[in-house]
Write an enzyme that holds these catalytic residues in place. Sequence first.
Site, mmCIF file in Angstrom:
data_model
loop_
_atom_site.group_PDB
_atom_site.id
_atom_site.type_symbol
_atom_site.label_atom_id
_atom_site.label_comp_id
_atom_site.label_asym_id
_atom_site.label_seq_id
_atom_site.Cartn_x
_atom_site.Cartn_y
_atom_site.Cartn_z
ATOM 1 N N ASP A 207 0.870 -1.171 0.000
ATOM 2 C CA ASP A 207 0.000 0.000 0.000
ATOM 3 C C ASP A 207 0.914 1.230 0.000
ATOM 4 O OD1 ASP A 207 -1.441 2.220 0.719
ATOM 5 O OD2 ASP A 207 -2.466 1.283 2.425
ATOM 6 N N GLN A 210 0.851 6.522 1.057
ATOM 7 C CA GLN A 210 1.608 7.604 1.708
ATOM 8 C C GLN A 210 3.058 7.652 1.227
ATOM 9 O OE1 GLN A 210 0.269 9.902 3.472
ATOM 10 N NE2 GLN A 210 -1.722 8.957 3.840
ATOM 11 N N CYS A 371 -8.529 6.248 10.227
ATOM 12 C CA CYS A 371 -8.861 4.951 9.596
ATOM 13 C C CYS A 371 -7.856 3.870 9.986
ATOM 14 C CB CYS A 371 -8.956 5.064 8.073
ATOM 15 S SG CYS A 371 -10.258 6.139 7.523
#
Length: 413
Positions: A207, A210, A371
């Site tokens: 992921d 960021q 989150c």
Amino acid sequence: MNIPENKILIDIENIRKDFPILSTLVHGKPLVYLDNAATTQKPNAVLNMQNVYYKEQNANIHRGVHHLSETATFEYEKARGKIKNFINAADNKEIIFTAGTTAGINLVAHSFGKTFLKAGDEVIISAMEHHSNIVPWQMICEEQGAHLRIIPMNDEGELLLDEYKKLLTPKTKIVSVVYISNSLGTVNPVKQIVELAHRNGSKVLIDGAQAVAHTKVDVRELDCDFFVFSGHKIFGPTGVGVLYGKASLLEQMKPYQGGGDMILSVTFEKTTFNDLPYKFEAGTPNIAGVIGLGAAIDYINSIGLDAVEEYEQSLLEYGTGLLRAVKGLRLIGTAKAKAGILSFVLENAHPHDIGTILDRQGIAIRTGHHCTQPVMQRFGIPATARASISFYNTKAELDVLVSGIEKVKEIFG
Ligand code: PMP
């Protein structure tokens, strides 16, 4: 790179002029935008490109023979090439446009899961994942009868690699981990995580939500099997994102959604699917968003991610020093390898109150669980206040943040 402060390659004054929103006043005060982990601001280059698309090129792609459709298709596919080069993928067909990171992870969880996960198999994620890298895996595990395993972390917010090694077994089909944590700022050793997984015969999704705006990403160097990110976190539009996947894997995986553009032929008896990447791009995509994302990539390339990283590290170091000196403030996320995220709690003040009082001074930060509720549970707190940095921020803005925090302290005694 170790560049002395006076040689830093960021021309901050001119860069700030590229972002019209940065000169806004909020409650009569100059905006101090420190919510970049939630979304980044957009430079003129991106705003103009989207405008040009809608004013001069707007048409649906791939299916038209007329001039506008060919132009729109050309621009859309050109953006794919820019993304391919940006993350150093081997081929354009490995770049799939999605609606964002969440959509990319859902696509992989569903498609990889339906193709490869069987009852009793395992999926490994980490203790610091965003909900979008937890819930899709929980859903597919439940459907397929597979199990989720979690890499724990220490009090600094660093993953425990020895524990990770113990979790890797022949049952592990895929490891899905965040590159840079949005609530802690930890930069995970993703290359090592990939190597260990591959030695075990497991695939890896990273992921990169960021990561892409803050550090150079080379998917072939990392050797990850999948990499996902969102356009809006890298100065591009919302509603567009990228899934990179190794072609050999994507070719074996079932389509996620059915519809136009993802087929070669359809009869009521049988459908044959299109080649990569179109097999995973059903329906009219976010054409303007993709083209805008291409402009964002050009823009970030013109500045250079090495310079961005260097500058942001200097801001992080400066901001960390300032916050450490505030009495009663506790930083959450103190990993040795960290990106520009400053999450904290303050004695006697709830993060939401901190955020509201800072807002009155024109300072935009985020408060809440970001989150990542399991991260909050791990640290025994309900929420944090989070300032997140981009290359258009300045040390002066971090000074403003800290005076704002001092005001919060005055109010809450
Ligand atoms: N992963 C991480 C680490 C994130 O920071 C975010 C956004 N906060 C996401 C996933 C989800 O991104 P999006 O909402 O753009 O799909």
